[in-house]
Motif scaffolding. Structure first.
Motif, PDB file in Angstrom:
ATOM      1  N   THR A 101       0.846  -1.188   0.000  1.00  0.00           N
ATOM      2  CA  THR A 101       0.000   0.000   0.000  1.00  0.00           C
ATOM      3  C   THR A 101       0.886   1.244   0.000  1.00  0.00           C
ATOM      4  O   THR A 101       2.105   1.149   0.192  1.00  0.00           O
ATOM      5  CB  THR A 101      -0.924   0.009   1.232  1.00  0.00           C
ATOM      6  N   LEU A 102       0.287   2.394  -0.194  1.00  0.00           N
ATOM      7  CA  LEU A 102       1.041   3.647  -0.151  1.00  0.00           C
ATOM      8  C   LEU A 102       1.465   3.953   1.287  1.00  0.00           C
ATOM      9  O   LEU A 102       0.761   3.574   2.236  1.00  0.00           O
ATOM     10  CB  LEU A 102       0.181   4.783  -0.692  1.00  0.00           C
ATOM     11  N   PRO A 103       2.574   4.635   1.467  1.00  0.00           N
ATOM     12  CA  PRO A 103       3.043   4.938   2.827  1.00  0.00           C
ATOM     13  C   PRO A 103       1.989   5.616   3.694  1.00  0.00           C
ATOM     14  O   PRO A 103       1.906   5.333   4.900  1.00  0.00           O
ATOM     15  CB  PRO A 103       4.246   5.861   2.584  1.00  0.00           C
ATOM     16  N   GLU A 104       1.161   6.484   3.104  1.00  0.00           N
ATOM     17  CA  GLU A 104       0.180   7.198   3.917  1.00  0.00           C
ATOM     18  C   GLU A 104      -0.952   6.299   4.432  1.00  0.00           C
ATOM     19  O   GLU A 104      -1.700   6.680   5.329  1.00  0.00           O
ATOM     20  CB  GLU A 104      -0.421   8.383   3.147  1.00  0.00           C
ATOM     21  N   HIS A 105      -1.077   5.102   3.851  1.00  0.00           N
ATOM     22  CA  HIS A 105      -2.118   4.177   4.302  1.00  0.00           C
ATOM     23  C   HIS A 105      -1.558   3.049   5.160  1.00  0.00           C
ATOM     24  O   HIS A 105      -2.301   2.137   5.555  1.00  0.00           O
ATOM     25  CB  HIS A 105      -2.853   3.579   3.104  1.00  0.00           C
ATOM     26  N   HIS A 106      -0.275   3.117   5.441  1.00  0.00           N
ATOM     27  CA  HIS A 106       0.392   2.000   6.110  1.00  0.00           C
ATOM     28  C   HIS A 106      -0.235   1.653   7.456  1.00  0.00           C
ATOM     29  O   HIS A 106      -0.351   0.475   7.815  1.00  0.00           O
ATOM     30  CB  HIS A 106       1.880   2.326   6.300  1.00  0.00           C
ATOM     31  N   PRO A 124       2.188 -11.194  -4.743  1.00  0.00           N
ATOM     32  CA  PRO A 124       3.272 -10.219  -4.565  1.00  0.00           C
ATOM     33  C   PRO A 124       2.755  -8.805  -4.303  1.00  0.00           C
ATOM     34  O   PRO A 124       1.977  -8.270  -5.090  1.00  0.00           O
ATOM     35  CB  PRO A 124       4.013 -10.279  -5.906  1.00  0.00           C
ATOM     36  N   PRO A 125       3.197  -8.172  -3.205  1.00  0.00           N
ATOM     37  CA  PRO A 125       2.766  -6.800  -2.917  1.00  0.00           C
ATOM     38  C   PRO A 125       3.617  -5.774  -3.642  1.00  0.00           C
ATOM     39  O   PRO A 125       4.792  -6.018  -3.943  1.00  0.00           O
ATOM     40  CB  PRO A 125       2.961  -6.688  -1.404  1.00  0.00           C
ATOM     41  N   ILE A 126       3.026  -4.636  -3.914  1.00  0.00           N
ATOM     42  CA  ILE A 126       3.779  -3.524  -4.486  1.00  0.00           C
ATOM     43  C   ILE A 126       4.796  -3.018  -3.464  1.00  0.00           C
ATOM     44  O   ILE A 126       4.569  -3.098  -2.254  1.00  0.00           O
ATOM     45  CB  ILE A 126       2.828  -2.377  -4.906  1.00  0.00           C
ATOM     46  N   HIS A 127       5.926  -2.545  -3.948  1.00  0.00           N
ATOM     47  CA  HIS A 127       6.897  -1.834  -3.119  1.00  0.00           C
ATOM     48  C   HIS A 127       6.989  -0.418  -3.679  1.00  0.00           C
ATOM     49  O   HIS A 127       7.273  -0.237  -4.868  1.00  0.00           O
ATOM     50  CB  HIS A 127       8.271  -2.500  -3.165  1.00  0.00           C
ATOM     51  N   THR A 128       6.724   0.553  -2.847  1.00  0.00           N
ATOM     52  CA  THR A 128       6.694   1.933  -3.326  1.00  0.00           C
ATOM     53  C   THR A 128       7.179   2.888  -2.245  1.00  0.00           C
ATOM     54  O   THR A 128       7.015   2.615  -1.045  1.00  0.00           O
ATOM     55  CB  THR A 128       5.277   2.330  -3.767  1.00  0.00           C
ATOM     56  N   ASP A 129       7.762   3.981  -2.682  1.00  0.00           N
ATOM     57  CA  ASP A 129       8.128   5.035  -1.737  1.00  0.00           C
ATOM     58  C   ASP A 129       7.069   6.125  -1.687  1.00  0.00           C
ATOM     59  O   ASP A 129       7.253   7.162  -1.065  1.00  0.00           O
ATOM     60  CB  ASP A 129       9.496   5.634  -2.094  1.00  0.00           C
ATOM     61  N   GLY A 130       5.953   5.866  -2.346  1.00  0.00           N
ATOM     62  CA  GLY A 130       4.875   6.844  -2.390  1.00  0.00           C
ATOM     63  C   GLY A 130       4.889   7.685  -3.645  1.00  0.00           C
ATOM     64  O   GLY A 130       3.884   8.298  -3.990  1.00  0.00           O
ATOM     65  N   VAL A 131       6.021   7.695  -4.333  1.00  0.00           N
ATOM     66  CA  VAL A 131       6.145   8.435  -5.590  1.00  0.00           C
ATOM     67  C   VAL A 131       6.483   7.488  -6.732  1.00  0.00           C
ATOM     68  O   VAL A 131       5.885   7.532  -7.798  1.00  0.00           O
ATOM     69  CB  VAL A 131       7.233   9.532  -5.483  1.00  0.00           C
ATOM     70  N   HIS A 132       7.425   6.584  -6.475  1.00  0.00           N
ATOM     71  CA  HIS A 132       7.871   5.651  -7.503  1.00  0.00           C
ATOM     72  C   HIS A 132       7.482   4.229  -7.129  1.00  0.00           C
ATOM     73  O   HIS A 132       7.470   3.858  -5.946  1.00  0.00           O
ATOM     74  CB  HIS A 132       9.396   5.726  -7.674  1.00  0.00           C
ATOM     75  N   GLU A 133       7.158   3.435  -8.137  1.00  0.00           N
ATOM     76  CA  GLU A 133       6.922   2.016  -7.950  1.00  0.00           C
ATOM     77  C   GLU A 133       8.271   1.315  -8.006  1.00  0.00           C
ATOM     78  O   GLU A 133       8.890   1.211  -9.055  1.00  0.00           O
ATOM     79  CB  GLU A 133       5.987   1.475  -9.031  1.00  0.00           C
ATOM     80  N   LEU A 134       8.730   0.820  -6.878  1.00  0.00           N
ATOM     81  CA  LEU A 134      10.038   0.178  -6.799  1.00  0.00           C
ATOM     82  C   LEU A 134       9.970  -1.280  -7.236  1.00  0.00           C
ATOM     83  O   LEU A 134      10.959  -1.826  -7.729  1.00  0.00           O
ATOM     84  CB  LEU A 134      10.577   0.274  -5.369  1.00  0.00           C
ATOM     85  N   ARG A 135       8.808  -1.911  -7.019  1.00  0.00           N
ATOM     86  CA  ARG A 135       8.582  -3.281  -7.450  1.00  0.00           C
ATOM     87  C   ARG A 135       7.082  -3.452  -7.664  1.00  0.00           C
ATOM     88  O   ARG A 135       6.289  -3.067  -6.803  1.00  0.00           O
ATOM     89  CB  ARG A 135       9.070  -4.274  -6.405  1.00  0.00           C
ATOM     90  N   PRO A 136       6.654  -4.007  -8.810  1.00  0.00           N
ATOM     91  CA  PRO A 136       5.221  -4.129  -9.065  1.00  0.00           C
ATOM     92  C   PRO A 136       4.567  -5.177  -8.163  1.00  0.00           C
ATOM     93  O   PRO A 136       5.220  -6.113  -7.699  1.00  0.00           O
ATOM     94  CB  PRO A 136       5.162  -4.555 -10.534  1.00  0.00           C
ATOM     95  N   GLY A 137       3.286  -5.001  -7.933  1.00  0.00           N
ATOM     96  CA  GLY A 137       2.538  -5.956  -7.121  1.00  0.00           C
ATOM     97  C   GLY A 137       1.154  -5.429  -6.817  1.00  0.00           C
ATOM     98  O   GLY A 137       0.746  -4.373  -7.313  1.00  0.00           O
ATOM     99  N   PHE A 138       0.409  -6.169  -6.005  1.00  0.00           N
ATOM    100  CA  PHE A 138      -0.932  -5.713  -5.641  1.00  0.00           C
ATOM    101  C   PHE A 138      -0.838  -4.493  -4.738  1.00  0.00           C
ATOM    102  O   PHE A 138       0.153  -4.279  -4.035  1.00  0.00           O
ATOM    103  CB  PHE A 138      -1.732  -6.830  -4.970  1.00  0.00           C
ATOM    104  N   GLN A 139      -1.900  -3.695  -4.762  1.00  0.00           N
ATOM    105  CA  GLN A 139      -1.962  -2.498  -3.921  1.00  0.00           C
ATOM    106  C   GLN A 139      -3.314  -2.439  -3.238  1.00  0.00           C
ATOM    107  O   GLN A 139      -4.354  -2.610  -3.881  1.00  0.00           O
ATOM    108  CB  GLN A 139      -1.749  -1.237  -4.757  1.00  0.00           C
ATOM    109  N   VAL A 140      -3.315  -2.220  -1.933  1.00  0.00           N
ATOM    110  CA  VAL A 140      -4.535  -2.135  -1.138  1.00  0.00           C
ATOM    111  C   VAL A 140      -4.766  -0.691  -0.730  1.00  0.00           C
ATOM    112  O   VAL A 140      -3.839  -0.009  -0.262  1.00  0.00           O
ATOM    113  CB  VAL A 140      -4.442  -3.024   0.121  1.00  0.00           C
ATOM    114  N   LEU A 141      -5.988  -0.234  -0.906  1.00  0.00           N
ATOM    115  CA  LEU A 141      -6.368   1.131  -0.555  1.00  0.00           C
ATOM    116  C   LEU A 141      -7.542   1.097   0.414  1.00  0.00           C
ATOM    117  O   LEU A 141      -8.452   0.279   0.259  1.00  0.00           O
ATOM    118  CB  LEU A 141      -6.771   1.918  -1.808  1.00  0.00           C
TER     119      LEU A 141
END
Length: 212
Positions: A101-106, A124-141
């Motif tokens: 998930t995005l850092p703000e929803h952690h 596989p979960p997404i890895h992101t710094d909130g601006v860039h996708e560092l590794r693709p994967g699912f994202q929960v909002l």
């Protein structure tokens, strides 16, 4: 022609097996666990209540059924999902900021629960710094409107369509969340998202909007 109980049919639907495998698993399990009640004639609502309150027994039956069907990996997967959903996994890795998930929803508890369940399913979960996708994967909002406080929204990982098995394909996300005890909306939402309702909100997934 075999006639199966409602409980057997419902469980077979949830795990994607022929009822014959579930019925045989139930017979085997009942020899050891005589408190499993799915052999009785029950309504779908009664089955769902048993699934909610006696999930350990249901998970055992499902595990045996998958093994009888020759799907050992999916049998193990069902138990991993179950253990993660009820918090009894022997070791649960901490979810780091920006994973799933995005850092703000952690810190959102429902988001954390969903990421934990989906990760236990090997998705596989997404890895992101909130601006860039560092590794693709699912994202929960989470729901940010306040109208659906129990819901989270899931964007499947890019490789979902190429996977097989219980958690395979885009619909595998719904199968995993349903097996974990969440309510799901089977139609994809705008933007390709899936919606799932946390078990703690299951009795009232669509709360009335206050009028005052």
């Amino acid at each position: 022609m075999n006639t199966y109980s409602t409980g057997v049919i419902e469980l077979a639907k949830q795990i994607g097996l022929d009822p014959e495998h579930v019925a045989e698993a139930l017979r085997l399990a009942c020899r050891r666990f005589n408190h499993i009640q799915a052999t009785t004639s029950m309504t779908v609502d009664q089955f769902r209540r048993i699934f909610t309150h006696n999930r350990h027994s249901i998970a055992i039956v499902a595990n045996i059924a998958m093994r009888r069907a020759g799907r050992r990996d999916d049998a193990l997967l069902l138990m991993d999902i179950y253990k993660a959903s009820v918090g009894i996994a022997p070791y649960m890795r901490p979810i780091h900021t920006g994973i799933g998930t995005l850092p703000e929803h952690h810190e959102h508890p429902h988001v954390q629960d969903a990421v934990r369940v989906l990760s236990a399913a090997g998705l596989p979960p997404i890895h992101t710094d909130g601006v860039h996708e560092l590794r693709p994967g699912f994202q929960v909002l989470p729901d940010t409107t306040g109208h659906l406080p129990g819901f989270v929204f899931i964007a499947p990982d890019p490789g979902a369509k190429g996977r097989t098995g219980f958690a395979g394909g885009d619909l595998g996300y719904l199968a995993v969340m349903r097996w974990a005890g969440w309510g799901v909306i089977t139609e994809r939402l705008p933007g390709g998202l899936y919606a799932a309702c946390h078990p703690s909100h299951g009795d009232n997934p669509f709360p009335a909007t206050p009028t005052s």
